[in-house]
Each structure stands twice: as C-alpha cells, then as structure tokens.
Design an enzyme around this catalytic site. Structure first.
Site, PDB file in Angstrom:
ATOM      1  N   LYS A   1       0.528  -1.317  -0.114  1.00 56.28           N
ATOM      2  CA  LYS A   1      -0.393  -0.045   0.097  1.00 56.28           C
ATOM      3  C   LYS A   1       1.226   1.155   0.212  1.00 56.28           C
ATOM      4  O   LYS A   1       1.911   1.249   0.245  1.00 56.28           O
ATOM      5  CB  LYS A   1      -1.173  -0.365   1.335  1.00 56.28           C
ATOM      6  CG  LYS A   1      -2.354   1.059   0.408  1.00 56.28           C
ATOM      7  CD  LYS A   1      -3.278   0.242   0.385  1.00 56.28           C
ATOM      8  CE  LYS A   1      -4.554   0.824   0.559  1.00 56.28           C
ATOM      9  NZ  LYS A   1      -5.788  -0.446   0.095  1.00 56.28           N
TER      10      LYS A   1
ATOM     11  N   GLY B   1     -20.707   7.077   2.864  1.00 51.34           N
ATOM     12  CA  GLY B   1     -19.171   6.936   2.142  1.00 51.34           C
ATOM     13  C   GLY B   1     -19.794   7.281   0.761  1.00 51.34           C
ATOM     14  O   GLY B   1     -20.858   5.973  -0.149  1.00 51.34           O
TER      15      GLY B   1
ATOM     16  N   GLY C   1     -17.707   7.746  -1.942  1.00 57.93           N
ATOM     17  CA  GLY C   1     -17.259   7.838  -3.064  1.00 57.93           C
ATOM     18  C   GLY C   1     -16.887   7.159  -4.567  1.00 57.93           C
ATOM     19  O   GLY C   1     -18.320   6.500  -4.263  1.00 57.93           O
ATOM     20  N   ASN C   2     -16.068   5.985  -4.486  1.00 58.36           N
ATOM     21  CA  ASN C   2     -15.802   5.148  -5.858  1.00 58.36           C
ATOM     22  C   ASN C   2     -16.776   4.658  -5.243  1.00 58.36           C
ATOM     23  O   ASN C   2     -17.830   3.981  -6.010  1.00 58.36           O
ATOM     24  CB  ASN C   2     -15.008   4.982  -6.544  1.00 58.36           C
ATOM     25  CG  ASN C   2     -14.555   3.501  -7.123  1.00 58.36           C
ATOM     26  OD1 ASN C   2     -15.019   2.394  -7.003  1.00 58.36           O
ATOM     27  ND2 ASN C   2     -14.262   4.393  -8.992  1.00 58.36           N
ATOM     28  N   ALA C   3     -16.827   3.675  -3.995  1.00 51.80           N
ATOM     29  CA  ALA C   3     -17.439   2.328  -3.690  1.00 51.80           C
ATOM     30  C   ALA C   3     -18.671   2.813  -3.229  1.00 51.80           C
ATOM     31  O   ALA C   3     -19.605   1.640  -3.617  1.00 51.80           O
ATOM     32  CB  ALA C   3     -16.586   1.759  -2.402  1.00 51.80           C
ATOM     33  N   GLY C   4     -18.613   3.435  -2.274  1.00 49.80           N
ATOM     34  CA  GLY C   4     -20.409   3.575  -1.400  1.00 49.80           C
ATOM     35  C   GLY C   4     -21.299   4.029  -2.883  1.00 49.80           C
ATOM     36  O   GLY C   4     -22.554   3.657  -2.879  1.00 49.80           O
TER      37      GLY C   4
HETATM   38  N1  GLU Z   1      -7.180   0.184  -3.506  1.00 50.54           N
HETATM   39  C1  GLU Z   1      -8.098  -1.074  -3.809  1.00 50.54           C
HETATM   40  C2  GLU Z   1      -8.117  -2.428  -2.725  1.00 50.54           C
HETATM   41  O1  GLU Z   1      -7.722  -1.051  -1.221  1.00 50.54           O
HETATM   42  C3  GLU Z   1      -7.153  -1.707  -4.453  1.00 50.54           C
HETATM   43  C4  GLU Z   1      -5.966  -2.502  -4.842  1.00 50.54           C
HETATM   44  C5  GLU Z   1      -5.577  -2.582  -5.896  1.00 50.54           C
HETATM   45  O2  GLU Z   1      -6.257  -3.461  -6.780  1.00 50.54           O
HETATM   46  O3  GLU Z   1      -4.376  -2.672  -5.980  1.00 50.54           O
HETATM   47  O4  GLU Z   1      -7.981  -3.406  -2.147  1.00 50.54           O
END
Ligand code: GLU
Length: 421
Positions: free
Chosen positions: A111, A223, A225-228
């Site tokens: 990350k 939330g 954002g993208n996911a929500g």
């Molecule tokens: N950021 C996303 C996660 O937390 C995707 C990570 C990725 O695609 O490498 O799973």
C-alpha cells in the site's frame, strides 16, 4: 504467545496486528510464525518538494509499505489523504496481503500514500505529485515486484501519469506496473465499479445465508466515494434494494421511502456534497450508522464501528466496503449481537481482483468485455465468500476470523514452500 493489549486507542497497524494475532492463536500457530507475519517486508518513507501554482514551495510526505511477497508481486493502492500516516499505510498493506490471499489471486500485499489534500490541488499540481511519487519509488516497484493502483482520492488519470512516468524512467512500455488505468491505456472494463460489484456479489450470498429478501431491503451507506456511490447504484439496479440513507464527509441524508442514487450523484457532482438533496432529511454520520436497516455499508474510512457505537447498530448485515471500518472491540459486539459481517478484505476484494484481471489481459494483449469481467469476478468472489463463511463455522468464530484463517494459511504455506519459515 505473548498477550497483546486490546484498546480502542490503538493505531490501525496495531489493530491489524491484533487481528493477525487472534487468527494465529485460533490456528494454533507458533509465536515465531506470528512474528514472521506481523511486519512489512519493506517500508519506505519519501519526501516530495514541489512548486505549487501560487509560486510557493510545498513539501509532502509519502509512503510505500510492501508487506508480503510470498504469493506473488505485491499489490495495493495509493491513497492521497490529509490523515495518511505510516501506521495506516502499514495496516492497509497487511490487509492487502490477506485480501489477495483470501480471494486466492497470485499476488502479495502492499500500500502507498501521500499526506496531502487533493481536493484543494489543481490538475497540474496533482500530475507533478503523481510523477514525483513514482520518481522516488521507481527502483522498488515494477510489474513483477510491486504494482500500485487507485485508492482513496486517486483515480485512473493519476494512474496514467504514474505509468507514463515509470515508462519514461525505464525507457520502455511497462503498462503492467500499475492497474486501474484508463481503458485506452490498457485498463480493464469494469475496473471502476469492481469494488462495489464484488461487494454486491457477497451481499447477494449473505442474503441467501440469512434468508433476507433483497427486493426492497433497506440499505444505509456511509461514504459516497467510488465504492459507496457505485454500491448505491448496483444494489438498486441489480437487486431492487432501497437506499434509505447515504453520507459523505460533510454529513448524511435520509429518506425512509428511498433515495434515488442517480439524483444523489447529480447533486454530489454539482455541489460536491450530498447535503441539501431535495426530498431528503439531513442526519449526522453518527445517526446514520444507528438507523434501523437491513444492510449497513461502511464505505468510507477506517475505525467507524467501535466499542462506542457497535451496540447501537440496528442492521442484519454489515458489508464492509471500506478498509478497516471495525475495531476489534466493535467486532466482538457485532458478533455477540449476531450481526452478519462481510469482512473488509473479502467484501472489498472486487477492486484488486479486477486489477489482477487487468494484469492478465495486459499480458495477453487481449481484452474482455464487461460481462466477461463480471462473470469471472462473480466466480472468484462467490468462492471466497463461501470458503470464508465455512471456515468461520468450522472454527466456531466470526467471519473476519474465517477470512483471516484462510488468508494466513495460504501465505504461511507459500512462505514455507519457499523455505522462508
Ligand atoms: N485500493 C484497492 C484496495 O484496497 C485496490 C487495490 C488494487 O487494485 O491493487 O483493494
């Protein structure tokens, strides 16, 4: 094994260690194994100094945590957020490791992050920041080393700049260095909505397990954002769920008869907040979490379901689209109250799974359509969901530990086969 103290004041990395420790104990792993798993393989802190549009010079701190590479190149997003920290990035890299192992894709976990406020930056500033981040890290990332992707406040355009910077440094094409790219640069169909889509597949399976009819089921999303935001659309379109409340960083909105996700999106795009949407009542984020509903979806940041509020939750399913939304103390309360939790690194694994499909398609230079991507995603998510729930039953524990036991077992196996343990 030594005892780790459980307190709500722990940082996210300590929380991830407590979870790992609990899983190791359930699996009767030796203390040495826990120690071999409880730190990143490599953690890098960088500094980026750049000229802002107003002529001032600003310095940003950034991170990359490469947690475990036993199962393949490390994988994980890059977050740009004012509250980013070393501890958070380490925790998220651990969760990426367990996430990839839980859904059984051949990748390790990593990350990255930069402490910044992207909402206040111009496009030119964002591009310079993106390129500088890659300049500092080019030696330790790469298609077979560590492959970044989008996360909180980063997007396909930022991935495109990062890919271009990496290729400029390497003097060759290397699109597999990053995923979540725009389609014309080798992105995958469906990647943008894949986190929410994967979560929706898990919710479908969980609903079968607890005999919940999704048609008209009341959903609360924290939330947007993208996911929500995509979750609100998918759950409405695919299952006819009713979204009764949504929130963003500025506050929440509620309508017991349902909120139209498309209207919410238009409002958010126009005014950059949901607050003020017609036909909806304003509520606080705290009130939103305690609303009576069938499915509660934390889809924002970490540490929202804690010792303080878990007892007040009034839902049947918690589907964690965010990373790390529930503390260990919160977990114990949800488990005692028999709330069915779809744990984060299973529930939100759709994003990295389609990232993996993006890598596969890129290597073959043969691209699938959205239907093929989602059929493959459904297969991966449903299998991982089933094995998580089964493992939790086998060990008489809750789903988060079920997911941990599967993931840790797979990572330990790979480490042993390599002769690392
Ligand atoms: N950021 C996303 C996660 O937390 C995707 C990570 C990725 O695609 O490498 O799973």
């Amino acid at each position: 094994m030594e005892k780790l103290k459980d307190s709500e004041n722990l940082d996210p990395f300590q929380i991830s260690q407590i979870q790992l420790y609990t899983a190791c104990k359930l699996m009767s792993c030796d203390r040495e194994i826990y120690k071999a798993l409880n730190q990143p393989e490599r953690f890098v802190e960088i500094k980026i100094t750049m000229r802002m549009d107003n002529g001032s010079l600003q310095t940003f701190k950034g991170f990359r945590s490469q947690y475990n590479s036993a199962r393949g190149p490390m994988k994980g997003g890059i977050r740009w957020h004012p509250d980013e920290s070393a501890a958070l990035v380490k925790a998220l890299s651990a969760w990426m490791t367990w996430k990839c192992a839980c859904v059984d894709i051949p990748l390790g976990g990593a990350k990255g992050g930069i402490i910044c406020t992207p909402k206040e930056m111009s496009n030119r500033e964002l591009e310079i920041l993106a390129r500088n981040y890659i300049r500092k890290l080019a030696d330790i990332i790469g298609p077979s080393i560590d492959v970044p992707a989008p996360d909180v406040y980063t997007n396909p355009q930022i991935m495109a700049w990062m890919m271009d910077e990496y290729e400029t440094i390497m003097r060759k094409h290397a699109p597999a260095v990053i995923t979540g790219k725009p389609l014309p640069l080798g992105g995958s169909a469906g990647r943008l909505i894949s986190t929410a889509k994967g979560g929706a597949f898990c919710i479908r399976e969980a609903a079968k397990d607890i005999e919940l009819n999704l048609n008209g089921a009341k959903v609360v999303i924290q939330g947007f954002g993208n996911a929500g935001s995509w979750a609100s659309k998918i759950l409405t379109q695919d299952f006819n769920c009713k979204i009764i409340a949504i929130s963003d960083s500025k506050g929440g909105i509620y309508n017991k008869d349902g909120i139209d996700p498309n209207k919410a999106l238009v409002q958010k795009e126009k005014t950059s907040t949901l607050v003020g949407l017609k036909d909806a009542q304003m509520i606080t984020n705290e009130e939103l979490l305690e609303l009576e509903c069938d499915i509660l979806i934390p889809a924002a940041l970490e540490n929202v379901i804690t010792r303080k509020n878990a007892e007040k939750l009034n839902c049947k399913i918690v589907a964690e689209l965010a990373n790390g939304p529930t503390t260990p103390a919160g977990d114990q309360i949800l488990s005692k109250n028999e709330i069915f939790v779809i744990p984060d690194f299973l529930c939100n694994a759709g994003g990295v799974t389609v990232s993996y499909f993006e890598m596969v398609q890129g290597y073959y230079q043969y691209f699938w359509d959205e239907k093929e991507v989602f059929t493959a995603l459904d297969r991966v998510m449903t299998k991982a969901y089933r094995s998580t729930v089964d493992k939790a039953k086998e060990y008489n524990t809750h789903n988060r530990m079920g997911a941990y036991i599967i993931a840790v077992g797979r990572v330990v196996d790979a480490m042993q086969l390599r002769g690392w343990l």
